[in-house]
Design an enzyme around this catalytic site. Structure first.
Site, short mmCIF file in Angstrom:
data_model
loop_
_atom_site.label_atom_id
_atom_site.label_comp_id
_atom_site.label_asym_id
_atom_site.label_seq_id
_atom_site.Cartn_x
_atom_site.Cartn_y
_atom_site.Cartn_z
N LYS A 169 -1.28 -4.96 8.58
CA LYS A 169 -1.93 -5.06 7.39
C LYS A 169 -2.49 -6.32 7.30
CE LYS A 169 -1.85 -2.73 3.33
NZ LYS A 169 -2.53 -1.67 3.42
N ASP B 135 -0.79 1.70 6.38
CA ASP B 135 -0.87 2.83 5.14
C ASP B 135 -1.73 4.03 5.86
OD1 ASP B 135 -2.94 1.12 4.97
OD2 ASP B 135 -2.81 1.26 2.82
N ASP C 237 9.05 0.66 13.41
CA ASP C 237 10.05 1.63 12.98
C ASP C 237 9.80 3.04 12.18
OD1 ASP C 237 12.73 1.85 10.57
OD2 ASP C 237 12.93 2.59 12.63
N ASP D 105 8.99 7.32 13.39
CA ASP D 105 9.62 8.51 13.09
C ASP D 105 8.31 9.68 12.41
OD1 ASP D 105 11.95 7.33 13.47
OD2 ASP D 105 12.69 7.73 11.48
N TYR E 219 12.69 -7.60 11.04
CA TYR E 219 13.78 -7.53 11.46
C TYR E 219 14.59 -8.98 11.87
CZ TYR E 219 14.20 -2.47 11.62
OH TYR E 219 14.41 -1.23 11.26
C1 IPM Z 1 15.50 3.22 15.12
C2 IPM Z 1 16.69 3.12 14.18
C3 IPM Z 1 17.25 1.58 14.11
C4 IPM Z 1 16.16 0.74 13.67
C5 IPM Z 1 18.43 1.47 13.16
C6 IPM Z 1 19.29 2.60 13.60
C7 IPM Z 1 18.82 0.12 13.33
O1 IPM Z 1 16.10 3.40 12.97
O2 IPM Z 1 15.91 2.63 16.34
O3 IPM Z 1 14.43 3.61 14.81
O4 IPM Z 1 16.06 0.45 12.36
O5 IPM Z 1 15.50 0.13 14.52
MN MN Z 2 14.13 3.99 12.86
#
Ligand code: IPM
Ligand code: MN
Length: 360
Positions: free
Chosen positions: A192, A224, A248, A252, A137
């Site tokens: 990694k 992975d 990130d 999820d 990022y």
């Molecule tokens: C998160 C989201 C953000 C990120 C986006 C919305 C900027 O995916 O907070 O996980 O990529 O960090």
């Molecule tokens: Mn995210």
């Protein structure tokens, strides 16, 4: 009685409704201790004014005690380079306020069905600590685009950035009671390192930090491989620390194992500032219809109370955090008022009222 000023940025899509829900719940839990100020920001504001995060909003965020955010982003509202405008709300706050630890609890609540067989509530309870200010990022808005033929983004790993997020992870593991499987306080380094020097450096710095934590075990998992481990042995994990992009992605996946992004809270923390928001997006397709689940934002509000309590030595806020989490847990466990993303039909306002009723 101290008053804590909370900057709220409702944002776009479902942001306003889930943010207002969290404000209602937090006000129910803590009363006049919290003073909320609604501030402009997000993609819709950008369309109107050209500013996704106005200067006065940023100034308020920098000066107030904490930030509570709904969600940001609208389809089609993009910068010339193709990246989304709405994301700039959190990205600007992250980088300008140096919110280096993105804390994402992954916990299976009673009443919530996990897609993983054999792991009942209590057996999935870990925290992903995502480095939040560098990694891939660091290149946002700085990637190279040569003649529209070659475009690159650079992965940046610094000693300072890694030391501080690793120390945060070890301190967090020290405060927790260990992994459900064996009670071992453990930090798993997700990287990694077998392929890229940047990740080998990330791991080496985590190893240096580990030297100060004899009571916390260290463990390693390639990015992975950990996606399989998070499905096959989630009870092994206590705290996972990862570079920005890997964090990130795996956060999820982790959320998906405990009910989805509608229940996924996050706390983005720096030395003095904290941004609290659900890990979901703005879900414009269901915006304004009272359909969204406020649970992720409400649980993020509980993280905010806990953090404020720790920052200011305020036991009443820590107790408020416990009460909010217990109220959410009780509503989910009762199984009568269930949000749509968890298989029920409860509206945003019905979830909010059910949680507030528990608090009362
Ligand atoms: C998160 C989201 C953000 C990120 C986006 C919305 C900027 O995916 O907070 O996980 O990529 O960090
Ligand atoms: Mn995210």
């Amino acid at each position: 009685m101290p008053i804590y000023d909370i900057a709220t940025i409702e944002g776009d899509g479902i942001g306003p409704e889930v943010c207002r829900s969290a404000v209602n719940v937090l006000s129910q839990a803590c009363g006049a201790t919290l003073r909320f100020t609604q501030l402009d920001g997000g993609a819709a504001h950008y369309v109107k004014t050209g500013a996704v995060l106005p200067d006065d909003t940023f100034a308020a965020c920098r000066s107030m005690h904490a930030m509570l955010h709904g969600a940001a982003g609208l389809p089609g509202v993009t910068y010339p380079d193709g990246t989304e405008v709405g994301n700039d709300v959190h990205l600007q706050l992250r980088f300008r306020l140096d919110l280096f630890a993105n804390v994402r609890p992954i916990r299976l609540y009673a009443g919530v069905q996990s897609p993983l067989a054999g792991f009942p509530p209590g057996r999935i309870d870990y925290v992903i600590v995502r480095e939040n200010t560098e990694g891939l990022y660091a290149s946002r808005g700085a990637g190279v685009n040569l003649r529209g033929e070659v475009v690159t983004d650079t992965l940046v790993v610094t000693r300072k950035g890694t030391e501080r997020v690793a120390r945060f992870a070890f301190e967090l593991a020290r405060r927790r009671s260990g992994a459900p499987r064996d009670g071992q306080r453990r930090v798993t380094v997700c990287d990694k390192a077998n392929i890229l020097r940047s990740y080998a450096f990330f791991r080496a710095v985590c190893d240096e930090v580990k030297a100060g934590y004899d009571d916390v075990a260290i463990d390693y998992a390639y990015a992975d491989a950990i996606t399989v481990h998070m499905l096959k042995k989630p009870d092994f994990y206590d705290v996972i620390v990862a570079e920005n992009m890997f964090g990130d992605i795996i956060s999820d996946l982790g959320a998906g194992t405990v009910g989805g992004l509608g229940i996924a809270a996050s706390a983005e923390l720096g030395e003095r500032h904290g941004l609290f928001q659900g890990a979901h997006g703005s879900a414009p397709d269901i915006a304004g219809q009272n359909l969204a689940s406020p649970v992720a934002t409400v649980l993020s509000g509980a993280l905010m109370l806990r953090w404020l309590g720790e920052q200011h030595g305020d036991e009443s806020l820590r107790a408020g955090a416990d009460r909010v989490e217990q109220a959410v847990e009780a509503v989910l466990a009762a199984g009568q008022i269930v949000p749509r993303d968890l298989g029920g039909s409860a509206s945003c306002s019905e979830m909010t009222e059910a949680i507030c009723r528990r608090l009362r």
